[in-house]
Write an enzyme that holds these catalytic residues in place. Structure first.
Site, PDB file in Angstrom:
ATOM      1  N   LEU A 238     129.869  29.822  49.988  1.00  0.00           N
ATOM      2  CA  LEU A 238     130.732  30.309  48.904  1.00  0.00           C
ATOM      3  C   LEU A 238     131.654  29.199  48.391  1.00  0.00           C
ATOM      4  CD1 LEU A 238     131.788  33.737  50.469  1.00  0.00           C
ATOM      5  CD2 LEU A 238     129.891  33.293  48.916  1.00  0.00           C
ATOM      6  N   SER A 239     131.631  28.052  49.072  1.00  0.00           N
ATOM      7  CA  SER A 239     132.566  26.974  48.719  1.00  0.00           C
ATOM      8  C   SER A 239     132.435  26.507  47.257  1.00  0.00           C
ATOM      9  CB  SER A 239     132.384  25.778  49.650  1.00  0.00           C
ATOM     10  OG  SER A 239     132.645  26.164  50.969  1.00  0.00           O
ATOM     11  N   THR A 282     130.194  21.519  56.845  1.00  0.00           N
ATOM     12  CA  THR A 282     129.924  22.724  57.612  1.00  0.00           C
ATOM     13  C   THR A 282     128.792  22.454  58.596  1.00  0.00           C
ATOM     14  OG1 THR A 282     129.549  25.102  57.436  1.00  0.00           O
ATOM     15  CG2 THR A 282     128.482  23.755  55.762  1.00  0.00           C
ATOM     16  N   LYS A 286     129.702  18.897  61.588  1.00  0.00           N
ATOM     17  CA  LYS A 286     131.137  18.660  61.807  1.00  0.00           C
ATOM     18  C   LYS A 286     131.400  17.593  62.867  1.00  0.00           C
ATOM     19  CE  LYS A 286     132.749  23.247  60.413  1.00  0.00           C
ATOM     20  NZ  LYS A 286     133.511  24.434  60.812  1.00  0.00           N
ATOM     21  N   ASP A 322     140.434  24.100  59.166  1.00  0.00           N
ATOM     22  CA  ASP A 322     140.327  25.441  59.770  1.00  0.00           C
ATOM     23  C   ASP A 322     141.613  25.776  60.523  1.00  0.00           C
ATOM     24  OD1 ASP A 322     137.842  26.106  58.831  1.00  0.00           O
ATOM     25  OD2 ASP A 322     136.763  25.369  60.603  1.00  0.00           O
ATOM     26  N   GLY A 345     134.712  34.127  71.919  1.00  0.00           N
ATOM     27  CA  GLY A 345     133.831  33.049  71.462  1.00  0.00           C
ATOM     28  C   GLY A 345     134.354  31.702  71.911  1.00  0.00           C
ATOM     29  N   GLY A 348     132.724  26.294  67.577  1.00  0.00           N
ATOM     30  CA  GLY A 348     133.553  25.406  66.766  1.00  0.00           C
ATOM     31  C   GLY A 348     134.799  26.083  66.219  1.00  0.00           C
ATOM     32  N   ALA A 349     134.643  27.306  65.692  1.00  0.00           N
ATOM     33  CA  ALA A 349     135.796  27.996  65.094  1.00  0.00           C
ATOM     34  C   ALA A 349     136.801  28.365  66.180  1.00  0.00           C
ATOM     35  CB  ALA A 349     135.327  29.235  64.340  1.00  0.00           C
ATOM     36  N   GLY A 452     138.991  37.352  57.868  1.00  0.00           N
ATOM     37  CA  GLY A 452     138.526  35.964  57.836  1.00  0.00           C
ATOM     38  C   GLY A 452     138.488  35.412  56.420  1.00  0.00           C
TER      39      GLY A 452
HETATM   40  P1  NAP Z   1     129.448  28.600  66.626  1.00  0.00           P
HETATM   41  O1  NAP Z   1     129.995  27.232  66.830  1.00  0.00           O
HETATM   42  O2  NAP Z   1     127.996  28.815  66.559  1.00  0.00           O
HETATM   43  O3  NAP Z   1     130.062  29.545  67.780  1.00  0.00           O
HETATM   44  C1  NAP Z   1     129.779  30.917  67.846  1.00  0.00           C
HETATM   45  C2  NAP Z   1     130.362  31.491  69.128  1.00  0.00           C
HETATM   46  O4  NAP Z   1     130.063  32.875  69.126  1.00  0.00           O
HETATM   47  C3  NAP Z   1     129.733  30.900  70.393  1.00  0.00           C
HETATM   48  O5  NAP Z   1     130.690  30.911  71.416  1.00  0.00           O
HETATM   49  C4  NAP Z   1     128.604  31.886  70.672  1.00  0.00           C
HETATM   50  O6  NAP Z   1     128.229  31.943  72.020  1.00  0.00           O
HETATM   51  C5  NAP Z   1     129.305  33.179  70.307  1.00  0.00           C
HETATM   52  N1  NAP Z   1     128.363  34.241  70.018  1.00  0.00           N
HETATM   53  C6  NAP Z   1     127.370  34.249  69.095  1.00  0.00           C
HETATM   54  N2  NAP Z   1     126.714  35.432  69.126  1.00  0.00           N
HETATM   55  C7  NAP Z   1     127.302  36.160  70.099  1.00  0.00           C
HETATM   56  C8  NAP Z   1     127.050  37.464  70.630  1.00  0.00           C
HETATM   57  N3  NAP Z   1     126.089  38.229  70.137  1.00  0.00           N
HETATM   58  N4  NAP Z   1     127.839  37.893  71.642  1.00  0.00           N
HETATM   59  C9  NAP Z   1     128.818  37.131  72.158  1.00  0.00           C
HETATM   60  N5  NAP Z   1     129.103  35.890  71.693  1.00  0.00           N
HETATM   61  C10 NAP Z   1     128.345  35.421  70.682  1.00  0.00           C
HETATM   62  O7  NAP Z   1     130.017  29.206  65.261  1.00  0.00           O
HETATM   63  P2  NAP Z   1     131.479  28.981  64.652  1.00  0.00           P
HETATM   64  O8  NAP Z   1     131.434  27.871  63.667  1.00  0.00           O
HETATM   65  O9  NAP Z   1     132.448  28.916  65.751  1.00  0.00           O
HETATM   66  O10 NAP Z   1     131.668  30.324  63.787  1.00  0.00           O
HETATM   67  C11 NAP Z   1     131.914  31.577  64.412  1.00  0.00           C
HETATM   68  C12 NAP Z   1     132.248  32.607  63.323  1.00  0.00           C
HETATM   69  O11 NAP Z   1     133.453  32.259  62.674  1.00  0.00           O
HETATM   70  C13 NAP Z   1     131.178  32.709  62.235  1.00  0.00           C
HETATM   71  O12 NAP Z   1     131.023  34.044  61.847  1.00  0.00           O
HETATM   72  C14 NAP Z   1     131.782  31.921  61.099  1.00  0.00           C
HETATM   73  O13 NAP Z   1     131.328  32.368  59.833  1.00  0.00           O
HETATM   74  C15 NAP Z   1     133.247  32.228  61.281  1.00  0.00           C
HETATM   75  N6  NAP Z   1     134.099  31.199  60.697  1.00  0.00           N
HETATM   76  C16 NAP Z   1     134.962  31.595  59.750  1.00  0.00           C
HETATM   77  C17 NAP Z   1     135.788  30.685  59.171  1.00  0.00           C
HETATM   78  C18 NAP Z   1     136.748  31.156  58.114  1.00  0.00           C
HETATM   79  O14 NAP Z   1     137.251  30.318  57.365  1.00  0.00           O
HETATM   80  N7  NAP Z   1     137.022  32.432  58.043  1.00  0.00           N
HETATM   81  C19 NAP Z   1     135.752  29.326  59.542  1.00  0.00           C
HETATM   82  C20 NAP Z   1     134.853  28.940  60.550  1.00  0.00           C
HETATM   83  C21 NAP Z   1     134.027  29.897  61.117  1.00  0.00           C
HETATM   84  P3  NAP Z   1     127.121  30.895  72.597  1.00  0.00           P
HETATM   85  O15 NAP Z   1     127.801  29.566  72.648  1.00  0.00           O
HETATM   86  O16 NAP Z   1     126.813  31.463  73.931  1.00  0.00           O
HETATM   87  O17 NAP Z   1     125.970  30.930  71.636  1.00  0.00           O
END
Ligand code: NAP
Length: 495
Positions: A238-239, A282, A286, A322, A345, A348-349, A452
């Site tokens: 969406l950026s 993204t 990163k 972030d 979780g 990265g986030a 979010g």
């Molecule tokens: P990421 O690096 O892939 O990390 C995802 C985390 O969620 C990992 O710890 C993963 O566990 C865990 N996870 C995934 N599926 C799961 C499940 N079914 N049950 C339990 N844990 C689960 O992704 P990320 O970049 O941190 O992003 C995470 C979320 O934040 C996404 O939805 C993203 O869109 C959102 N986000 C939003 C913003 C914003 O500006 N609002 C910014 C950044 C991210 P494993 O390591 O075991 O796979």
């Protein structure tokens, strides 16, 4: 004439194609009628009431078209279209183009070449051979496999300019989007677009309204400042919507484009020739962005992730917006320093959130399905960690979902049962949809919620501040995000 946006019409009947061509006039400088998709070809109906100059194309199957008749009949129909009022006719360089050039003034003939597999090595030789045909306009479309394939289009267009050739050159596919958005500013005779709401005729073709309004394909020029989002895949990013809205409201001659790179080196090569002023980074780049940055902020250093690159004289400066994006909406409403937070979780986030909360002085407990990752993060940021099955018994003021659970299309999922939502604040980092199941249930249970989408807006707002040196109009960015979220939700629910 100096044409710019050509809307390509793909319809199954002459009547529908004529209607669509009339609608396309709103955005088009030229309209291409892809007659190979029409089953009841009626040239008079198609060309009689044209509102914009028309390119008539009856594409052969060999070059990705849908024409099924004989080659002789095809060439005869192209000649007929030229005499019935088509302003331009397209004929493939692989076909018997001489017949067309014998019957149609050369300045109205487009000789075209398509490669749906790759960007071939010797485009110059191909262009030279095509130019020798004597056709007034040349079209070369290739498949991009890497961002750097766009550079071949830049070079080709430069050579065409030196030789005074009218050339339309573009790279198809998501990696080739820069060539579609910036093609006209690089000297392409035209850039092709789809009819808004209609079907595209090629991989990566953008709707004409998006190309014209969001990406300002007509206004971009050599002075345009380039920004973009780097990642893979980027189809749902969406950026571009919110950053282009911000640049437009500022009145800056700048455009923000998708940069879908095959790998990080691919991005670096692209940047060597097409200088970018700033980049939103993204997944999955990163970490590599952090590694190549000449300098990084404390937040980027601590999180090990750069989501924003800013071009400085010394090289790239890396930031992690972030962190501020997460804190901004929270600090507007509460004092995070006094909170006990549970973060779900360990990706990265979560790292950015944990760093942000710890920097404010909050107590943090990390709950992740991978206990090892939770433990490592807890050690790094002096936080606690707990197993997922202990979540029900944990006390918190703030619960943060930093997993993708609940994100489109799985909007019926929530990481936590409603009955466990016993604290004061629930913050879901998932921004699409803006109101997740978790937030709905938290709201119903009387909890205060933060979406979010506010964080997404906050981190983009900070990026604009860093790139431009002044705050962007937040209301404009918010409206653009709202509109973008509505469109993606509608698209998903229509699937
Ligand atoms: P990421 O690096 O892939 O990390 C995802 C985390 O969620 C990992 O710890 C993963 O566990 C865990 N996870 C995934 N599926 C799961 C499940 N079914 N049950 C339990 N844990 C689960 O992704 P990320 O970049 O941190 O992003 C995470 C979320 O934040 C996404 O939805 C993203 O869109 C959102 N986000 C939003 C913003 C914003 O500006 N609002 C910014 C950044 C991210 P494993 O390591 O075991 O796979």
């Amino acid at each position: 004439m100096c044409a710019q946006i050509c809307v390509s019409i793909r319809e199954s009947s002459s009547e529908k194609a004529a209607e669509s061509a009339a609608r396309a006039a709103e955005w088009a400088d030229l309209v291409e009628i892809r007659a190979d998709f029409i089953h009841d070809l009626d040239l008079d109906l198609l060309l009689r009431a044209k509102r914009k100059p028309v390119i008539f194309t009856l594409r052969s199957r060999e070059e990705g078209g849908a024409y099924v008749g004989s080659e002789r009949q095809r060439l005869e129909t192209i000649l007929q279209a030229a005499s019935c009022g088509a302003d331009y006719v397209d004929v493939e360089f692989s076909a018997f183009w001489r017949v067309i050039l014998q019957g149609v003034p050369h300045e109205r003939v487009i000789v075209s070449s398509h490669d749906f597999e790759k960007t071939p090595p010797d485009l110059d030789a191909l262009m030279d051979a095509m130019a020798a045909s004597g056709a007034g306009i040349l079209k070369i479309a290739v498949q991009a496999r890497r961002l750097a394939d766009n550079l071949r289009i830049v070079d080709l267009l430069k050579r065409a300019r030196q030789r005074d050739l009218k050339l339309c050159a573009l790279a198809m596919g998501p990696e080739g989007l820069p060539s579609r958005i910036l093609g006209v500013s690089w000297g392409s005779w035209v850039t092709f677009a789809a009819l808004p709401g209609g079907e595209s005729t090629a991989d990566g073709q953008l709707p004409a309204d998006v190309l014209a309004r969001q990406y300002r394909a007509r206004e971009n020029n050599r002075e345009t400042l380039l920004y973009g989002v780097l990642g893979k895949p980027l189809a749902h990013s969406l950026s571009p919507r919110i950053h282009n809205a911000a640049f437009a409201a500022r009145g800056t001659n700048a455009v923000f484009i998708p940069l879908e790179a095959a790998d990080f080196d691919d991005f670096l090569r692209f940047h060597e020739s097409v200088a970018l002023q700033g980049v939103a980074v993204t997944l999955p780049y990163k970490g590599e962005a952090h590694a190549i940055a000449h300098s990084v902020s404390v937040a980027a250093e601590q999180t090990g992730a750069v989501n924003t690159l800013i071009l400085r004289k010394s090289g790239w400066h890396g930031e992690n917006t972030d962190v501020e994006g997460f804190l901004r909406p929270l600090k507007r409403r509460a004092h995070p320093g006094k909170m006990r937070a549970v973060v779900l979780g360990a990706g990265g986030a979560a790292r950015a959130v944990i760093y942000a909360l710890r920097a404010e002085g909050a107590d943090v407990c990390i709950v992740a399905r991978d206990r090892g990752k939770a433990r490592d993060l807890a050690e790094k940021f002096q936080a606690e960690h707990a197993a997922w099955d202990r979540l029900e018994s944990l006390r918190w003021d703030l619960l943060v979902n930093a997993t993708p659970i609940g994100m489109l299309p799985e909007t019926d999922r929530s990481p936590v049962p409603a009955s466990w939502l016993t604290g004061e604040w629930v913050y879901d980092l998932v921004y699409n949809p803006a109101e997740t199941r978790l937030l709905k249930e938290a709201g119903r249970a009387g909890r205060k919620t933060i979406s979010g989408s506010e964080m997404f807006l906050g981190q983009a707002w900070k990026q604009q501040c860093l790139w431009c040196g002044s705050p962007p109009p937040e209301d404009v960015m918010e409206a653009a995000l709202k509109a973008a979220l509505t469109t993606t939700n509608l698209e998903t629910s229509n699937k």
